[in-house]
Scaffold this motif. Structure first.
Motif, PDB file in Angstrom:
ATOM      1  N   ILE A  89       0.744  -1.013   0.017  1.00  0.00           N
ATOM      2  CA  ILE A  89      -0.124  -0.147  -0.185  1.00  0.00           C
ATOM      3  C   ILE A  89       1.228   1.031   0.159  1.00  0.00           C
ATOM      4  N   GLY A  90       2.015   0.521   0.339  1.00  0.00           N
ATOM      5  CA  GLY A  90       3.196   2.159   0.304  1.00  0.00           C
ATOM      6  C   GLY A  90       3.381   2.744  -0.742  1.00  0.00           C
ATOM      7  N   LYS A  91       3.892   2.178  -1.847  1.00  0.00           N
ATOM      8  CA  LYS A  91       3.552   2.168  -2.969  1.00  0.00           C
ATOM      9  C   LYS A  91       2.506   3.699  -4.532  1.00  0.00           C
ATOM     10  N   ILE A  92       1.560   3.363  -3.331  1.00  0.00           N
ATOM     11  CA  ILE A  92       0.341   3.742  -3.295  1.00  0.00           C
ATOM     12  C   ILE A  92       0.095   5.738  -3.951  1.00  0.00           C
ATOM     13  N   GLN A  93       0.020   5.950  -4.936  1.00  0.00           N
ATOM     14  CA  GLN A  93       0.112   7.515  -5.717  1.00  0.00           C
ATOM     15  C   GLN A  93      -0.677   8.423  -5.931  1.00  0.00           C
ATOM     16  N   TYR A  94      -2.091   6.702  -6.033  1.00  0.00           N
ATOM     17  CA  TYR A  94      -3.485   8.335  -6.125  1.00  0.00           C
ATOM     18  C   TYR A  94      -4.030   8.247  -4.758  1.00  0.00           C
ATOM     19  N   THR A  95      -5.317   8.541  -5.645  1.00  0.00           N
ATOM     20  CA  THR A  95      -6.200   9.163  -4.146  1.00  0.00           C
ATOM     21  C   THR A  95      -7.059   8.015  -3.620  1.00  0.00           C
ATOM     22  N   MET A  96      -6.533   8.436  -2.310  1.00  0.00           N
ATOM     23  CA  MET A  96      -7.060   6.684  -1.494  1.00  0.00           C
ATOM     24  C   MET A  96      -8.531   7.750  -0.982  1.00  0.00           C
ATOM     25  N   LEU A  97      -9.852   7.360  -1.131  1.00  0.00           N
ATOM     26  CA  LEU A  97     -10.910   8.081  -0.504  1.00  0.00           C
ATOM     27  C   LEU A  97     -11.530   7.548   0.586  1.00  0.00           C
ATOM     28  N   ALA A  98     -12.030   8.369   1.811  1.00  0.00           N
ATOM     29  CA  ALA A  98     -12.397   7.514   2.773  1.00  0.00           C
ATOM     30  C   ALA A  98     -13.867   8.050   2.606  1.00  0.00           C
ATOM     31  N   ASP A  99     -14.981   6.792   3.339  1.00  0.00           N
ATOM     32  CA  ASP A  99     -16.006   6.830   2.963  1.00  0.00           C
ATOM     33  C   ASP A  99     -17.181   5.989   3.945  1.00  0.00           C
ATOM     34  N   PRO A 100     -16.131   6.533   5.490  1.00  0.00           N
ATOM     35  CA  PRO A 100     -17.209   6.823   6.788  1.00  0.00           C
ATOM     36  C   PRO A 100     -18.488   6.918   6.707  1.00  0.00           C
ATOM     37  N   THR A 101     -19.084   7.992   6.573  1.00  0.00           N
ATOM     38  CA  THR A 101     -20.581   8.074   5.795  1.00  0.00           C
ATOM     39  C   THR A 101     -21.724   7.258   4.948  1.00  0.00           C
ATOM     40  N   HIS A 102     -20.503   6.474   4.018  1.00  0.00           N
ATOM     41  CA  HIS A 102     -21.443   5.688   3.235  1.00  0.00           C
ATOM     42  C   HIS A 102     -22.066   6.651   1.817  1.00  0.00           C
ATOM     43  N   GLU A 103     -21.505   7.129   2.336  1.00  0.00           N
ATOM     44  CA  GLU A 103     -22.188   8.342   0.905  1.00  0.00           C
ATOM     45  C   GLU A 103     -21.957   7.740  -0.573  1.00  0.00           C
ATOM     46  N   ILE A 104     -21.123   7.724  -0.731  1.00  0.00           N
ATOM     47  CA  ILE A 104     -20.116   7.465  -1.618  1.00  0.00           C
ATOM     48  C   ILE A 104     -20.394   5.654  -2.101  1.00  0.00           C
ATOM     49  N   SER A 105     -20.501   5.238  -1.176  1.00  0.00           N
ATOM     50  CA  SER A 105     -20.648   3.706  -1.405  1.00  0.00           C
ATOM     51  C   SER A 105     -22.534   3.818  -2.113  1.00  0.00           C
ATOM     52  N   THR A 106     -23.070   4.382  -0.791  1.00  0.00           N
ATOM     53  CA  THR A 106     -25.049   3.980  -1.684  1.00  0.00           C
ATOM     54  C   THR A 106     -24.423   5.133  -2.837  1.00  0.00           C
ATOM     55  N   ASN A 107     -23.942   6.343  -3.493  1.00  0.00           N
ATOM     56  CA  ASN A 107     -24.471   6.460  -4.598  1.00  0.00           C
ATOM     57  C   ASN A 107     -24.134   5.468  -5.448  1.00  0.00           C
ATOM     58  N   PHE A 108     -23.098   4.831  -5.508  1.00  0.00           N
ATOM     59  CA  PHE A 108     -22.598   3.715  -6.540  1.00  0.00           C
ATOM     60  C   PHE A 108     -23.488   2.720  -6.453  1.00  0.00           C
ATOM     61  N   GLN A 109     -23.867   2.603  -5.463  1.00  0.00           N
ATOM     62  CA  GLN A 109     -24.453   0.890  -4.859  1.00  0.00           C
ATOM     63  C   GLN A 109     -23.689  -0.058  -4.322  1.00  0.00           C
ATOM     64  N   VAL A 110     -22.738   0.334  -4.006  1.00  0.00           N
ATOM     65  CA  VAL A 110     -22.404  -0.630  -3.455  1.00  0.00           C
ATOM     66  C   VAL A 110     -22.106  -0.849  -2.461  1.00  0.00           C
ATOM     67  N   LEU A 111     -22.947  -0.439  -1.670  1.00  0.00           N
ATOM     68  CA  LEU A 111     -22.987  -0.629  -0.309  1.00  0.00           C
ATOM     69  C   LEU A 111     -23.793  -2.125   0.654  1.00  0.00           C
ATOM     70  N   ARG A 112     -22.697  -2.659   0.810  1.00  0.00           N
ATOM     71  CA  ARG A 112     -23.362  -3.631   1.911  1.00  0.00           C
ATOM     72  C   ARG A 112     -23.631  -3.511   2.653  1.00  0.00           C
ATOM     73  N   GLU A 113     -25.139  -4.078   2.520  1.00  0.00           N
ATOM     74  CA  GLU A 113     -26.710  -3.760   3.207  1.00  0.00           C
ATOM     75  C   GLU A 113     -26.145  -4.457   4.917  1.00  0.00           C
ATOM     76  N   GLY A 114     -26.298  -3.715   6.291  1.00  0.00           N
ATOM     77  CA  GLY A 114     -26.254  -4.222   7.053  1.00  0.00           C
ATOM     78  C   GLY A 114     -24.493  -4.215   7.216  1.00  0.00           C
ATOM     79  N   GLN A 115     -23.949  -4.438   6.906  1.00  0.00           N
ATOM     80  CA  GLN A 115     -22.391  -4.464   7.319  1.00  0.00           C
ATOM     81  C   GLN A 115     -21.307  -3.347   7.078  1.00  0.00           C
ATOM     82  N   GLY A 116     -21.814  -2.005   6.609  1.00  0.00           N
ATOM     83  CA  GLY A 116     -20.870  -0.945   6.352  1.00  0.00           C
ATOM     84  C   GLY A 116     -20.128  -1.409   5.753  1.00  0.00           C
ATOM     85  N   LEU A 117     -19.785  -2.151   4.733  1.00  0.00           N
ATOM     86  CA  LEU A 117     -19.171  -2.019   4.004  1.00  0.00           C
ATOM     87  C   LEU A 117     -18.778  -2.146   2.224  1.00  0.00           C
ATOM     88  N   ALA A 118     -18.221  -1.994   1.454  1.00  0.00           N
ATOM     89  CA  ALA A 118     -18.583  -1.947  -0.035  1.00  0.00           C
ATOM     90  C   ALA A 118     -18.645  -2.834  -0.476  1.00  0.00           C
TER      91      ALA A 118
END
Length: 187
Positions: A89-118
C-alpha cells in the motif's frame, strides 16, 4: 438498475494522497477520465493485492489522462496508517477516498446492507462524469489492472470515434466495428 450512462452523484469526502489529507468532491473528478475502485476494507487480504496492482500501473493510467480513486468505508486516518504499515500500500500514489458516512458507496450502489462495507466495484467515469463501465465482483474475486486498462482504452476509443465499437478482447490498434445493417448476422 444499472448505473452505466448515468452521471455520478454529488459527494464530499476526506482522502489520503501522497502524504497529505485532502478533500475531494465530484467536481474534482470532472475534466479527465476516472476510475472509482471500491474495496471492502483496509488491512485485509485480497484488497492490498488489488490496490497494489493498480499502483503498479498508475503511471500508465496517468499517461492515459486517468485518475484513480480507491474507496473504502474506512477513514482517511486508517488509509494513512495502512499506507505507512504496508509495503504494498505504501507504493500507492493515487487518491484513497474515505467513505465512513457511506455516501459514496451508496451513490455507486455498492454498500453492503447492514455491514457498512463496500463490495468490490470498479467504475470507469468519463470526463463529463458519466459512468461508462461497471464491474462488481464477489468478496474472494480479485480484479486485474491490465484488464481495467484494456477497458479504459476501449472506452476512450469509442468516445473519440463515434460510430465505432470495440469487439471482445479488443486491444489498442486492432480493428473496430462500425455497426450497420450490413453487419447483421455476418460476424
Amino acid at each position: 438498475m444499472s448505473l452505466v450512462n448515468t452521471k455520478i452523484k454529488p459527494f464530499k469526502a476526506q482522502a489520503y494522497k501522497q502524504g497529505k489529507f485532502i478533500e475531494v468532491t465530484e467536481n474534482d473528478v470532472l475534466g479527465s477520465w476516472a476510475v472509482f475502485f471500491f474495496y471492502p476494507a483496509d488491512f485485509t487480504f485480497v484488497c492490498p493485492t488489488e490496490l497494489g496492482d493498480v499502483a503498479d500501473h498508475y503511471e500508465e493510467l496517468r499517461k492515459m489522462d486517468v485518475e484513480v480513486y480507491s474507496v473504502s468505508t474506512d477513514t482517511h486516518f486508517v488509509h494513512k496508517a495502512w499506507h505507512d504499515a504496508s509495503e504494498t500500500i505504501g507504493k500507492i500514489q493515487y487518491t484513497m477516498l474515505a467513505d465512513p458516512t457511506h455516501e459514496i458507496s451508496t451513490n455507486f450502489q455498492v454498500l453492503r446492507e447492514g455491514q457498512g462495507l463496500a463490495d468490490r466495484g470498479t467504475f470507469i467515469v468519463d470526463p463529463e462524469g458519466v459512468i461508462q463501465a461497471v464491474e462488481i465482483t464477489a468478496e474472494g474475486i480479485g480484479r486485474n489492472a491490465e484488464d481495467l486498462i484494456r477497458k479504459l482504452r476501449a472506452a476512450q476509443y469509442v468516445a473519440a470515434h463515434p460510430g465505432e465499437v470495440c469487439p471482445a478482447k479488443w486491444q489498442e490498434g486492432e480493428a473496430t466495428l462500425a455497426p450497420s445493417l450490413d453487419l447483421v448476422g455476418k460476424i
